[in-house]
Write an enzyme that holds these catalytic residues in place. Structure first.
Site, mmCIF file in Angstrom:
data_model
loop_
_atom_site.group_PDB
_atom_site.id
_atom_site.type_symbol
_atom_site.label_atom_id
_atom_site.label_comp_id
_atom_site.label_asym_id
_atom_site.label_seq_id
_atom_site.Cartn_x
_atom_site.Cartn_y
_atom_site.Cartn_z
ATOM 1 N N SER A 44 -1.900 -10.501 -1.375
ATOM 2 C CA SER A 44 -1.343 -9.212 -1.797
ATOM 3 C C SER A 44 -0.650 -8.443 -0.678
ATOM 4 C CB SER A 44 -2.438 -8.339 -2.412
ATOM 5 O OG SER A 44 -3.374 -7.956 -1.428
ATOM 6 N N HIS A 83 -4.962 -3.062 1.841
ATOM 7 C CA HIS A 83 -3.685 -2.590 1.304
ATOM 8 C C HIS A 83 -3.137 -1.449 2.152
ATOM 9 C CE1 HIS A 83 -4.171 -4.317 -3.042
ATOM 10 N NE2 HIS A 83 -3.875 -5.229 -2.147
ATOM 11 N N ASP A 108 -2.629 0.694 -6.586
ATOM 12 C CA ASP A 108 -3.997 0.200 -6.791
ATOM 13 C C ASP A 108 -4.826 1.014 -7.768
ATOM 14 O OD1 ASP A 108 -3.369 -1.712 -4.951
ATOM 15 O OD2 ASP A 108 -4.542 -0.845 -3.325
#
Length: 166
Positions: A44, A83, A108
């Site tokens: 990701s 992230h 998210d």
């Protein structure tokens, strides 16, 4: 091998594990994070970080900034997520963050706990990424995803311990 040699070998093994534990705890205290080193488990964050990269975290900064790569945990889930901070909001003595993976199309919000719109910087963040080692953590992924590799490694370590005459 006599009893004295066996005890010496056992103490040597205990010393290695104790030293590793003390080093981990010291690093945790210095970084102000319960998990100062994590392994990237998914794609990701590509191209910035690849699966298997080891990340070194720091949690002594007062606040994360937009663009920082952070590691956070969701209540009730044990896997940390790596992230980038997309947005930040400030409340009374609190900072709230919205994150997104570089390789993901959406933010998210769907990953957060139910009725949670932002991450709380103080309670949800494990740390901010400060350094990384590419691909070094891939062994960890192999150990968790491939039981044959795990058993082979454990067997090799056990056999090595039995055959070493020191």
């Amino acid at each position: 091998m006599n009893l004295r040699q066996q005890l010496t070998q056992l103490l040597s093994i205990a010393y290695v594990f104790t030293s590793a534990f003390v080093a981990w705890k010291a690093l945790s205290i210095v970084a102000n994070s319960h998990s100062p080193i994590v392994v990237v488990l998914s794609g990701s964050m590509e191209p910035a970080f690849q699966r298997g990269d080891i990340l070194f975290l720091w949690n002594r900064d007062s606040q994360a900034k937009v663009g920082d790569v952070v590691v956070y945990e969701i209540k009730g889930k044990s896997i940390p997520i790596v992230h980038r901070v997309l947005r930040e909001h400030h409340g009374k003595d609190k900072q709230f963050l919205l994150t997104k993976g570089d390789n993901n199309a959406l933010d998210d919000l769907s990953l957060y706990a139910r009725k949670q719109n932002y991450l709380n910087q103080k309670t949800d963040l494990v740390g901010t990424v400060k350094a990384y080692l590419p691909k070094v953590g891939y062994v960890t992924i192999l150990l968790t995803e491939n039981m044959y590799f795990r058993y082979a490694l454990l067997g090799f370590m056990g056999l090595s311990a039995l055959l070493s005459g020191e």
